[in-house]
Scaffold this active site. Structure first.
Site, PDB file in Angstrom:
ATOM      1  N   PRO A   6      64.161  12.263  17.995  1.00  0.00           N
ATOM      2  CA  PRO A   6      64.769  10.942  18.059  1.00  0.00           C
ATOM      3  C   PRO A   6      66.214  10.943  18.546  1.00  0.00           C
ATOM      4  CG  PRO A   6      64.460  11.652  15.783  1.00  0.00           C
ATOM      5  CD  PRO A   6      63.703  12.607  16.642  1.00  0.00           C
ATOM      6  N   ASN A   7      66.506   9.948  19.335  1.00  0.00           N
ATOM      7  CA  ASN A   7      67.849   9.641  19.854  1.00  0.00           C
ATOM      8  C   ASN A   7      68.305  10.576  20.965  1.00  0.00           C
ATOM      9  OD1 ASN A   7      68.303   7.438  17.983  1.00  0.00           O
ATOM     10  ND2 ASN A   7      68.446   9.011  16.404  1.00  0.00           N
ATOM     11  N   ARG A  14      75.369   9.036  24.279  1.00  0.00           N
ATOM     12  CA  ARG A  14      75.474   9.095  22.819  1.00  0.00           C
ATOM     13  C   ARG A  14      76.582  10.068  22.421  1.00  0.00           C
ATOM     14  NH1 ARG A  14      71.229  12.375  18.944  1.00  0.00           N
ATOM     15  NH2 ARG A  14      72.136  11.758  16.960  1.00  0.00           N
ATOM     16  N   TYR A  19      78.030  15.484  21.790  1.00  0.00           N
ATOM     17  CA  TYR A  19      76.774  15.950  22.371  1.00  0.00           C
ATOM     18  C   TYR A  19      76.869  16.274  23.873  1.00  0.00           C
ATOM     19  CZ  TYR A  19      74.610  14.546  17.968  1.00  0.00           C
ATOM     20  OH  TYR A  19      74.272  14.430  16.639  1.00  0.00           O
ATOM     21  N   ASN A  70      64.118  20.588  19.595  1.00  0.00           N
ATOM     22  CA  ASN A  70      65.283  19.940  19.001  1.00  0.00           C
ATOM     23  C   ASN A  70      64.746  18.663  18.375  1.00  0.00           C
ATOM     24  OD1 ASN A  70      67.552  18.649  18.196  1.00  0.00           O
ATOM     25  ND2 ASN A  70      68.643  18.818  20.146  1.00  0.00           N
ATOM     26  N   ALA A  73      67.383  14.424  14.009  1.00  0.00           N
ATOM     27  CA  ALA A  73      67.518  14.246  12.556  1.00  0.00           C
ATOM     28  C   ALA A  73      66.258  14.661  11.795  1.00  0.00           C
ATOM     29  CB  ALA A  73      67.879  12.794  12.243  1.00  0.00           C
ATOM     30  N   HIS A  76      66.106  17.892   9.740  1.00  0.00           N
ATOM     31  CA  HIS A  76      66.624  17.977   8.373  1.00  0.00           C
ATOM     32  C   HIS A  76      65.696  17.326   7.348  1.00  0.00           C
ATOM     33  CE1 HIS A  76      70.124  19.003  10.693  1.00  0.00           C
ATOM     34  NE2 HIS A  76      70.178  17.800  11.221  1.00  0.00           N
ATOM     35  N   ASP A  83      55.103  21.523   8.872  1.00  0.00           N
ATOM     36  CA  ASP A  83      53.699  21.878   8.664  1.00  0.00           C
ATOM     37  C   ASP A  83      52.970  21.996  10.002  1.00  0.00           C
ATOM     38  OD1 ASP A  83      54.043  21.943   5.949  1.00  0.00           O
ATOM     39  OD2 ASP A  83      53.041  20.027   5.551  1.00  0.00           O
ATOM     40  N   GLU A  94      64.081  26.661  17.101  1.00  0.00           N
ATOM     41  CA  GLU A  94      64.791  25.420  16.773  1.00  0.00           C
ATOM     42  C   GLU A  94      66.077  25.374  17.594  1.00  0.00           C
ATOM     43  OE1 GLU A  94      65.502  24.900  12.589  1.00  0.00           O
ATOM     44  OE2 GLU A  94      66.945  23.288  12.938  1.00  0.00           O
ATOM     45  N   HIS A  96      69.667  23.092  18.634  1.00  0.00           N
ATOM     46  CA  HIS A  96      70.591  21.975  18.422  1.00  0.00           C
ATOM     47  C   HIS A  96      71.732  22.092  19.411  1.00  0.00           C
ATOM     48  CE1 HIS A  96      68.649  20.705  14.752  1.00  0.00           C
ATOM     49  NE2 HIS A  96      68.632  21.963  14.370  1.00  0.00           N
ATOM     50  N   LEU A  97      72.144  20.967  19.937  1.00  0.00           N
ATOM     51  CA  LEU A  97      73.315  20.948  20.821  1.00  0.00           C
ATOM     52  C   LEU A  97      74.570  21.308  20.030  1.00  0.00           C
ATOM     53  CD1 LEU A  97      72.100  17.634  22.260  1.00  0.00           C
ATOM     54  CD2 LEU A  97      72.666  19.512  23.785  1.00  0.00           C
ATOM     55  N   ARG A 103      79.067  20.711  10.538  1.00  0.00           N
ATOM     56  CA  ARG A 103      79.129  19.253  10.450  1.00  0.00           C
ATOM     57  C   ARG A 103      78.937  18.809   8.989  1.00  0.00           C
ATOM     58  NH1 ARG A 103      75.520  16.661  15.026  1.00  0.00           N
ATOM     59  NH2 ARG A 103      76.604  14.814  14.209  1.00  0.00           N
ATOM     60  N   ARG A 107      73.452  18.053   7.217  1.00  0.00           N
ATOM     61  CA  ARG A 107      72.856  18.618   8.438  1.00  0.00           C
ATOM     62  C   ARG A 107      72.677  20.130   8.340  1.00  0.00           C
ATOM     63  NH1 ARG A 107      73.070  14.383  12.278  1.00  0.00           N
ATOM     64  NH2 ARG A 107      74.748  12.967  11.748  1.00  0.00           N
TER      65      ARG A 107
HETATM   66  C1  DQA Z   1      71.078  17.497  16.747  1.00  0.00           C
HETATM   67  C2  DQA Z   1      71.760  17.603  15.380  1.00  0.00           C
HETATM   68  C3  DQA Z   1      71.108  16.651  14.391  1.00  0.00           C
HETATM   69  O1  DQA Z   1      71.759  16.762  13.127  1.00  0.00           O
HETATM   70  C4  DQA Z   1      71.220  15.228  14.871  1.00  0.00           C
HETATM   71  O2  DQA Z   1      70.553  14.361  13.994  1.00  0.00           O
HETATM   72  C5  DQA Z   1      70.723  15.058  16.264  1.00  0.00           C
HETATM   73  C6  DQA Z   1      71.082  16.068  17.254  1.00  0.00           C
HETATM   74  C7  DQA Z   1      71.773  18.384  17.798  1.00  0.00           C
HETATM   75  O3  DQA Z   1      71.156  18.638  18.825  1.00  0.00           O
HETATM   76  O4  DQA Z   1      72.924  18.798  17.607  1.00  0.00           O
HETATM   77  O5  DQA Z   1      70.093  14.071  16.601  1.00  0.00           O
HETATM   78  O6  DQA Z   1      69.739  17.956  16.619  1.00  0.00           O
END
Ligand code: DQA
Length: 144
Positions: A6-7, A14, A19, A70, A73, A76, A83, A94, A96-97, A103, A107
């Site tokens: 998401p996002n 964003r 990011y 990635n 959210a 977390h 699963d 996994e 993450h940017l 942070r 997170r």
């Molecule tokens: C993220 C870190 C997450 O905590 C956050 O909710 C994101 C982006 C990252 O790529 O740093 O949406 O996954």
């Protein structure tokens, strides 16, 4: 298989100070190109919906050798994504940017890390290319 949660479709606009300015399309394109140079096929998928991500993980069985995820959210919070990754037993990384450990405390915990072979966080868009390189190296080493 590269999964974005998401996002992440909003990358570029964003919170660019956090990011970065690269769009998701640019990140995906650079992964596809990098993989192509190594003779590897990459398919990228983004969704804001947990179930859609889970469906893609299920469908990856037999079709992909590794997953970069990635989950935004959901990383977390989502026991369901964890699963799903555990169920298909495809090596997953996994991504993450941002450095999620530097942070907010909420997170710092990942639902996914335990079922992944590794985690790459904190290098902006480069987190994805580092993870791709790690996945390719892992597969090369684990093949007979
Ligand atoms: C993220 C870190 C997450 O905590 C956050 O909710 C994101 C982006 C990252 O790529 O740093 O949406 O996954």
């Amino acid at each position: 298989l590269v999964l974005h949660g998401p996002n992440l479709n909003l990358l570029g606009t964003r919170r660019p100070e956090l990011y970065g300015t690269a769009t998701l399309a640019a990140i995906d394109e650079s992964l596809v190109q990098r993989a192509q140079r190594a003779g590897v096929r990459v398919v990228c998928f983004q969704s804001n919906h947990e179930g859609a991500l889970i469906d893609r993980i299920h469908a990856a069985r037999g079709n992909f050798d590794a997953i970069l995820i990635n989950a935004g959210a959901y990383s977390h919070t989502s026991l369901a994504l964890r699963d799903a990754l555990e169920s298909v037993a495809i090596p997953a990384i996994e991504v993450h940017l941002t450095n999620v450990h530097a942070r907010e405390p909420l997170r710092r915990h990942s639902m996914l890390a335990e079922v992944c072979i590794g985690v790459v966080a904190g290098f902006g868009a480069r987190s994805y290319t580092l993870a791709l390189d790690a996945a390719m190296a892992h597969l090369a080493e684990s093949r007979p």
